[in-house]
Design a protein around this motif. Structure first.
Motif, mmCIF file in Angstrom:
data_model
loop_
_atom_site.group_PDB
_atom_site.id
_atom_site.type_symbol
_atom_site.label_atom_id
_atom_site.label_comp_id
_atom_site.label_asym_id
_atom_site.label_seq_id
_atom_site.Cartn_x
_atom_site.Cartn_y
_atom_site.Cartn_z
ATOM 1 N N GLU A 1 3.300 -7.262 -3.238
ATOM 2 C CA GLU A 1 2.932 -8.599 -3.699
ATOM 3 C C GLU A 1 3.804 -8.983 -4.878
ATOM 4 N N ASN B 1 -4.654 -7.707 1.047
ATOM 5 C CA ASN B 1 -4.615 -7.600 -0.413
ATOM 6 C C ASN B 1 -5.556 -8.613 -1.071
ATOM 7 N N LEU C 1 -1.290 -4.152 -6.481
ATOM 8 C CA LEU C 1 -1.223 -4.701 -5.132
ATOM 9 C C LEU C 1 0.167 -4.477 -4.546
#
Length: 170
Positions: A136, A145, A133
């Motif tokens: 993140e 996401n 991701l």
């Protein structure tokens, strides 16, 4: 034990069990799959710790004022023991299909942790699914996401334990 009680009671289908966790739960999911290789059809580790010795070198805990003392207290000083309790050192015992999820800016549990797990699987030729991701940290904040994460998890669960895989037709 609780999972086995539910199986024995007939309340759950033994062919439709997956273990999933985030952070410590990610560690627990992969370690659970290593310790009980015949119990789970799939395991999902999200931003988990997979290599306990690495905690002393990577991530933010060892950098805290009492971080190393905390790690020694919790993980001990015995390298062999730490390795025996690390999914990355027990990858060969994991029979379940695996999905690994990680934020590429995670400072608490850095990418080196999941890379250690991926390298262990690659070394033994075990297939796994991977979701990185972008932007993140140790959680998922971006709504796009979140959607991507949940879609990936749902597709993975459907493939591994969905209705098509049920031995009871339910």
């Amino acid at each position: 034990d609780a999972t086995n009680v539910l199986i024995d009671s007939g309340k759950v289908d033994k062919n439709r069990i997956c273990i999933y966790g985030h952070s410590y739960g990610g560690y627990a999911a992969l370690m659970g799959a290593a310790r009980e290789p015949g119990l789970y059809q799939c395991a999902i580790g999200s931003m988990g710790v997979y290599n306990l010795p690495m905690m002393f070198e990577e991530g933010s805990i060892h950098e805290l004022v009492n971080g190393v003392a905390y790690l020694k207290n919790v993980l001990g000083n015995n390298l062999a023991d730490q390795q025996s309790r690390s999914p990355a050192f027990n990858a060969d015992k994991i029979k379940a299909d695996v999905l690994l999820i990680h934020g590429n800016q995670d400072e608490r549990v850095p990418m080196e942790q999941v890379e250690s797990m991926r390298e262990a699987f690659d070394k033994i030729g075990k297939d796994y699914q991977w979701l990185e991701l972008e932007k993140e940290g140790h959680g998922i904040r971006d709504p796009k996401n979140k959607v991507k994460n949940y879609k990936t998890v749902l597709e993975f669960l459907d493939k591994n334990i969905g209705a098509k895989r049920s031995s009871t037709g339910q």
